[in-house]
Design an enzyme around this catalytic site. Sequence first.
Site, PDB file in Angstrom:
ATOM      1  N   TRP A 357      -4.085   9.027  11.028  1.00  0.00           N
ATOM      2  CA  TRP A 357      -4.656   9.965  11.999  1.00  0.00           C
ATOM      3  C   TRP A 357      -4.539  11.404  11.513  1.00  0.00           C
ATOM      4  O   TRP A 357      -5.152  12.310  12.081  1.00  0.00           O
ATOM      5  CB  TRP A 357      -3.992   9.811  13.365  1.00  0.00           C
ATOM      6  CG  TRP A 357      -2.533  10.230  13.391  1.00  0.00           C
ATOM      7  CD1 TRP A 357      -1.474   9.586  12.824  1.00  0.00           C
ATOM      8  CD2 TRP A 357      -1.984  11.393  14.026  1.00  0.00           C
ATOM      9  NE1 TRP A 357      -0.309  10.257  13.060  1.00  0.00           N
ATOM     10  CE2 TRP A 357      -0.575  11.375  13.810  1.00  0.00           C
ATOM     11  CE3 TRP A 357      -2.526  12.439  14.774  1.00  0.00           C
ATOM     12  CZ2 TRP A 357       0.279  12.356  14.291  1.00  0.00           C
ATOM     13  CZ3 TRP A 357      -1.664  13.422  15.268  1.00  0.00           C
ATOM     14  CH2 TRP A 357      -0.279  13.378  15.018  1.00  0.00           C
ATOM     15  N   ASP A 358      -3.773  11.608  10.450  1.00  0.00           N
ATOM     16  CA  ASP A 358      -3.640  12.941   9.853  1.00  0.00           C
ATOM     17  C   ASP A 358      -5.005  13.544   9.536  1.00  0.00           C
ATOM     18  O   ASP A 358      -5.199  14.761   9.633  1.00  0.00           O
ATOM     19  CB  ASP A 358      -2.859  12.877   8.537  1.00  0.00           C
ATOM     20  CG  ASP A 358      -1.515  12.179   8.657  1.00  0.00           C
ATOM     21  OD1 ASP A 358      -1.277  11.515   9.676  1.00  0.00           O
ATOM     22  OD2 ASP A 358      -0.714  12.282   7.719  1.00  0.00           O
ATOM     23  N   GLU A 488       8.309   9.874  16.024  1.00  0.00           N
ATOM     24  CA  GLU A 488       8.650   8.500  15.670  1.00  0.00           C
ATOM     25  C   GLU A 488      10.151   8.237  15.703  1.00  0.00           C
ATOM     26  O   GLU A 488      10.588   7.135  15.372  1.00  0.00           O
ATOM     27  CB  GLU A 488       8.084   8.174  14.288  1.00  0.00           C
ATOM     28  CG  GLU A 488       6.563   8.178  14.278  1.00  0.00           C
ATOM     29  CD  GLU A 488       5.975   8.072  12.879  1.00  0.00           C
ATOM     30  OE1 GLU A 488       4.769   7.770  12.773  1.00  0.00           O
ATOM     31  OE2 GLU A 488       6.705   8.326  11.898  1.00  0.00           O
ATOM     32  N   LYS A 602      11.350  14.245  15.544  1.00  0.00           N
ATOM     33  CA  LYS A 602      10.928  14.265  14.145  1.00  0.00           C
ATOM     34  C   LYS A 602       9.856  15.326  13.894  1.00  0.00           C
ATOM     35  O   LYS A 602       9.863  16.014  12.874  1.00  0.00           O
ATOM     36  CB  LYS A 602      10.392  12.884  13.761  1.00  0.00           C
ATOM     37  CG  LYS A 602       9.914  12.762  12.322  1.00  0.00           C
ATOM     38  CD  LYS A 602       9.345  11.376  12.061  1.00  0.00           C
ATOM     39  CE  LYS A 602       8.842  11.244  10.625  1.00  0.00           C
ATOM     40  NZ  LYS A 602       8.185   9.938  10.383  1.00  0.00           N
ATOM     41  N   GLN A 603       8.910  15.442  14.802  1.00  0.00           N
ATOM     42  CA  GLN A 603       7.799  16.374  14.639  1.00  0.00           C
ATOM     43  C   GLN A 603       7.237  16.718  16.001  1.00  0.00           C
ATOM     44  O   GLN A 603       7.602  16.119  17.010  1.00  0.00           O
ATOM     45  CB  GLN A 603       6.704  15.767  13.768  1.00  0.00           C
ATOM     46  CG  GLN A 603       5.968  14.591  14.397  1.00  0.00           C
ATOM     47  CD  GLN A 603       5.048  13.882  13.444  1.00  0.00           C
ATOM     48  OE1 GLN A 603       5.478  13.061  12.660  1.00  0.00           O
ATOM     49  NE2 GLN A 603       3.759  14.197  13.505  1.00  0.00           N
TER      50      GLN A 603
END
Length: 770
Positions: A357-358, A488, A602-603
């Site tokens: 999906w990046d 994640e 994580k992000q």
Amino acid sequence: MRDYIKKDPWNIIEEGFDPALNRISESIFSIGNGKMGQRANFEEKYSGSSLRGSYVAGVYYPDKTRVGWWKNGYPEYFAKVLNATNWIGINVSVDGEELDLATAQVAGFKRVLNMQEGILQRSFVATLASGKQVEVQSTRFTSIVDTDNAVIRYTVKALNFSGKLTFSPLLDLNVVNQDSNYDEQFWVEISRTAAQGSAAITGETKKTAFHVACAFKLALEHDGDDASYTIAPFSQEKLVGNTVNCNIEQGQSVSLIKYVAVISSLYADKATIQANAETSAAAAYSKGFAAMLSEQRAAWAKKWAECDITIEGDVAAQQAIRFNILQMNQTYTGEDERLNIGPKGFTGEKYGGVTYWDTEAYCLPFYLKTADPKVARQLLVYRYKHLGRAIENAAKLGFKHGAALYPMVTINGEECHNEWEITFEEIHRNGAMSFAIYNYINHTGDVGYLAEYGLEVLIAISRFWRQRVQWSDRRNGYIMLGVTGPNEYENNVNNNWYTNLLAQWTLNYTRESLAQVKASDPKRYAEIVVKTQFGGHEDEEAIWADVAAKIVLPVDAPTGVFIQHDGFMDKELLPMTAIPKGEYPIHKHWSWDRILRSCYIKQADVLQGIYTFEANYDKETIKKNFDFYEPLTVHESSLSPCIHSILASSLGYEDLAYKFYLRTARLDLDDYNHDTDDGLHITSMAGTWMSVVEGFGGVRVRQGTLHLNPSLPKQWQGYSFRITFRGSLLKVTVASNAIMIENESDLGLMLYVSGKEMRSPARQLLTVAR
């Protein structure tokens, strides 16, 4: 963090040879042209640690999934872009003594990636065990003009001897993928040939039956008197080449020029593919090195004229942004709708070279603003062509009536990710697909795309969201259970705010799009209704409206913060500064159980949603959420710092914005995460560009109108960037006292600068005081 790359505005420079850094440099100095790519492996034999990598776009193998258990719907394979024929090989020996930088004494080693021209150069002096010294200079590039071709000019100078010099240029199909699940070799030889001054070999991938043909043709140059050469072809299983012998006098140089062609069966008939490669290599030979180099320089100059970013007063930042732009342009050109972008591009094997999906969330904005609209359109058409597979993917998980779940990882549209918490649960990727359609149309004004391709995709994705939610009497709303958000480090959670938000937005946008196509193109609308059987099993529009209106998007009442997911506020909310420094990164030091129970992110997750729909929130709301979530984020995804940099810029957190920019910009050059050796972070590089243009530049497109709200980091004296928007090419320069917008096109443009509506006339300069 490492700091061995020399700072230079247009070049990536390594001085001195350290074998411990070699794999990192092999990634950093990679070259490519959208059709193929090559890690910066040495031409001559190297017996030290190396990750050999030559990759051909679209050629893959379905490596059987390696797990100890199986679940219904689990992918049977993990697709991998394959390490293909080694075309760069030129073994060298002096009087029978082999040149090997792992055993020779190496001095004066220098490797330079000329970003302005897309050219890799290397030079060194090697002292062999016998004491004989040679000076070597090599230049190579993959042509962005003749995209089937690459060329190497390899020069050897005898420093302290006279004797016999031997070159052995080769094509080696005996290659492996280091990430092979079962140590399998993926290539079968189909044919090979070798003649004096040329050679060719064709391989076929197991299972997928792709053919790739490689060919070379040689030229030799000598700076002394006329030299006599002997050239003998050699051929053995999976290996072809020539042995070139010549006498060399002390102080003289001999150059071998290797003209290469690499062609896959995506572009040629299998029956004639090797002949095509031989013809292409011969054509490059006829054109000559100087002409190919000149064309390469001109083509890159044109690219840079459309997408360059200049930064004054900060060489490290300047070098980094150009490095990221270079790699983006080496990875994807938009010329083939069958191709997409892997997280490592052509620079390594990790993540298999497949599409995430990046692409939609990070790469699409780069191409929307730096290239012809057809480039970004191709990325969307790629997903449309895979719609049937996305529907099949959803059906495997029990969804019906044409619901589509786009894969987390794919190369042909079929899901091939190997971790259940991602494969089954990280479904927010569906929202990235639908938002990409809106983003493309909003930027380009290509409303026709909606009727031609977009609406079918939106209907299928909306059907998925409608079936994925369930009604909760207790919550008096629709909920979504068992998902994984962008963070994640928390799996199998309920009501991930970002996922629910994307579902809501998609359902509303699909309804708007249905009305728009029905009004603008009733014939096409009728075709879509029949093709998708829209409304055939229920009143879909009414149900979608109900789900969108009543989906749960929890807010923490005391703080006004959007709750990342159910139960998040029950955690011990300690900032990341509470983690001992020796325990970073936590995924390498903590158990997975401990990570899942922690509050650490994580992000960007909630902040990813705020970034995506920033126009829907006031500054106070954005600030509350940023101030809450940023201290909890450990940024152990390469995709994280750029989103935080952009939001920090919009909030006026200048120091934080710059800190995050520099981290994402030099992520690979400085090996921040100690993982550059397995390839570059290509999709995160798009985020670096976003940090400058959307972050510091404040570029937004709202309801089809361009907005600029630039800021100037105190570390910079000024900066400029180029963007394309609806036929206009603008160069935006930000100085301490002014914003200058130079319209380099023949089309004038209305836009907003720092909130004020202005006109940028064609071929004129607009200056706005800061």
